[in-house]
Each structure stands twice: as structure tokens, then as C-alpha cells.
Design a protein around this motif. Structure first.
Motif, mmCIF file in Angstrom:
data_model
loop_
_atom_site.group_PDB
_atom_site.id
_atom_site.type_symbol
_atom_site.label_atom_id
_atom_site.label_comp_id
_atom_site.label_asym_id
_atom_site.label_seq_id
_atom_site.Cartn_x
_atom_site.Cartn_y
_atom_site.Cartn_z
ATOM 1 N N PHE A 49 1.118 -1.126 0.139
ATOM 2 C CA PHE A 49 0.124 -0.069 0.068
ATOM 3 C C PHE A 49 0.911 1.199 0.008
ATOM 4 O O PHE A 49 0.612 2.160 -0.751
ATOM 5 C CB PHE A 49 -0.836 -0.010 1.159
ATOM 6 C CG PHE A 49 -1.715 1.048 1.420
ATOM 7 C CD1 PHE A 49 -2.703 1.528 0.506
ATOM 8 C CD2 PHE A 49 -1.674 1.964 2.575
ATOM 9 C CE1 PHE A 49 -3.562 2.642 0.751
ATOM 10 C CE2 PHE A 49 -2.538 3.222 2.822
ATOM 11 C CZ PHE A 49 -3.561 3.410 1.830
ATOM 12 N N LYS A 52 2.426 1.830 -3.468
ATOM 13 C CA LYS A 52 1.473 2.691 -4.295
ATOM 14 C C LYS A 52 1.714 4.064 -4.037
ATOM 15 O O LYS A 52 1.543 4.861 -4.944
ATOM 16 C CB LYS A 52 0.219 1.961 -4.248
ATOM 17 C CG LYS A 52 0.028 0.662 -5.004
ATOM 18 C CD LYS A 52 -0.613 0.568 -6.242
ATOM 19 C CE LYS A 52 -0.764 -0.704 -6.884
ATOM 20 N NZ LYS A 52 0.560 -0.682 -7.672
ATOM 21 N N LEU A 53 1.166 4.325 -2.791
ATOM 22 C CA LEU A 53 1.310 5.757 -2.362
ATOM 23 C C LEU A 53 2.738 6.540 -2.808
ATOM 24 O O LEU A 53 2.504 7.462 -3.481
ATOM 25 C CB LEU A 53 1.105 5.834 -0.842
ATOM 26 C CG LEU A 53 -0.074 5.342 -0.243
ATOM 27 C CD1 LEU A 53 -0.395 5.785 1.213
ATOM 28 C CD2 LEU A 53 -1.462 5.967 -0.992
ATOM 29 N N GLU A 55 4.607 5.379 -5.200
ATOM 30 C CA GLU A 55 4.709 5.648 -6.743
ATOM 31 C C GLU A 55 3.791 6.584 -7.224
ATOM 32 O O GLU A 55 4.004 7.017 -8.415
ATOM 33 C CB GLU A 55 4.161 4.122 -7.213
ATOM 34 C CG GLU A 55 5.420 3.045 -7.267
ATOM 35 C CD GLU A 55 4.769 1.686 -7.625
ATOM 36 O OE1 GLU A 55 5.907 0.783 -7.913
ATOM 37 O OE2 GLU A 55 3.575 1.673 -7.724
#
Lengths: 121, 121
Positions: A49, A52-53, A55
Motif C-alpha cells: 500500500f 503505491k502511495l 509511486e
DNA sequence: AGTTGACTTAGAGTGCACTCAAACGTCTAC
DNA sequence: GTAGACGTTTGAGTGCACTCTAAGTCAACT
């Protein structure tokens, strides 16, 4: 259970960076008797998670803040909600910029193709 | 003709940054007798292009390289073409990541809304 | 027992892209 | 003609997100 280098491979974040994230309070692995960090499936999910943040350009400071709120408990849900919503807005703005630029570059590419075609004849 | 602060407003890039870009060879304004930078419409167009590249995370070093090739003349067209194509690929990959993350966040947001709904009742 | 290799720490170093400071020059309006 | 807003320069400083270094501990293998 994973050691730092094992989980590093699984989530594709360097061990170095994971130690840095720990120092920043973004992750909190348990330690065995000899002080070795132990990560579990929960950590994997959390790190995926976080990845993703990152990226999508969420600053480490905001991920820190989100983590802090998360650990504080359920009563911070609305604050976390706001952070997530704001970031989603950022993502959508970013998508707009990328799409516009993609279009622009497609035109550039076409121009270059023409130019290079001509130079062949 | 624009002074540095005028063009800064037009293209929305700070005068500081414009001087930095000049030092990096990304822009080359002419100077008047007293050494003041003078920018024209061409500069505006170029800077708008540069801005799009930066907004989509092209490194300054690559923009520098692109500029260098551009100034070198037509025979560098294929090298420039490759730079642009590569960046377009980067953009498309980035869009994918953003879309996936957007979806993930939409699910999170839904969870938060549920949670907050429950806590009200 | 020794070597290898993974782990530990605190703290320093890196690279990027600005961003600012200081000291000075120039243009415009009153 | 002087105030003040803008321009100039070189070189240093900033903030972010790692990334590495040094010096050490520990477990497993030969």
C-alpha cells in the motif's frame, strides 16, 4: 515471517529504504531475541500500500502522518479519509497532465516520423 | 519581448528557475545592451513544452540533452525522436500506475465511508 | 575455529531540482 | 536626482528521499 532482505524482495523496496521507513515510523516490525527485524503478511500488505502511495508521489511525510493516524485508532478515520481523498484528487490531476502531455508527444512523434521519412527520400 | 519576471508569469515558472534553466543550457535568451534577458514568443513556446516535460517527471538532465540535440541541428532528429518516444513510454507506464492506485483508493474511500456511516448510527 | 554473509546501529553523504543571499547595476516615476 | 522596483552575478543553502559507511554482532556452514 520474513527477514528484512526477504521482505525487501517480496515488496521490491530495498532493505535500506525499509530501515529508513522504520525510522520515520511508517513500519514497525517486531524483533526476535537477537534484535533481527521480523515481518509478516500484514507488513507485506501495508508496504504494498505504501509503495503505491510513493509511486504516485505521496510525500513520505504524508505517509508518516497517515500511519500515525492509523495507529491512533478508529477515531482518526475522518482525518485519514481526508488524506486519501486529497491524494486521489492529486492522482486525477496528475492523470490529466499525463494524458495531455501524451497527446502532445504523439504529435511530436508524428512530426519526427515525417521528417525522418523525408530525409530518407 | 518579455523580461524574466514577465515571462515567469506567462509560463508560470519562477524567475529563479528560469535562470537555473539558462545555466543548464535549456534556454538561451538574448540580452539587451545592459545585460537584461529578453524573451520572445519562441521562448514562451519552448518553455511551455519544457514545463510539460518537467510536470511529467522528465529529468532536467534529459531535457538538457534534448535541447543540446535540438540546437545541434536536423541530423539529430532520430536521437531526439528516441528521447521523446522513451518518455512517452514512461508517461504511459505512469498512467497505468496512477489508474491502478486510483482504483485502490476508491475502494479505501468506500470502506471509510461505511465506517463513518456506522459510527454515526 | 574461521569464514561468509546477513543482520545491527548512528550518522554522514548523495543527487536532484530548485531556492536563496549578498552585493551590486539599471530603469522609471515623482 | 533619488527612491524603489526590478534586474544582474556567483556561489551557497534547502528539502526530499533515499543511500551509503563504518564498526560491530550473530548464525550457519566447512
Amino acid at each position: 515471517m520474513y527477514t528484512i532482505s526477504e521482505i525487501a524482495k517480496v515488496v521490491d523496496i530495498s532493505a535500506h529504504t525499509l530501515r529508513y521507513y522504520e525510522k520515520e515510523g511508517i513500519i514497525d516490525p517486531i524483533r526476535n531475541e537477537s534484535g533481527i527485524r521480523q515481518f509478516d503478511e500484514q507488513h507485506v500488505q501495508w508496504l504494498k500500500f505504501v509503495k503505491k502511495l510513493r509511486e504516485t508521489q505521496m510525500p513520505v511525510s504524508q505517509i508518516k502522518e497517515y500511519t500515525r493516524l492509523f495507529l491512533e485508532g478508529e477515531h482518526t478515520a475522518s482525518a485519514r479519509f481526508r488524506l486519501i481523498e486529497d491524494h486521489q484528487q492529486y492522482i486525477r490531476d496528475q492523470i490529466d497532465i499525463l494524458l495531455t502531455t501524451d497527446e502532445m508527444l504523439t504529435k511530436k512523434v508524428a512530426t519526427y516520423k515525417e521528417l525522418m521519412q523525408k530525409s530518407l527520400s
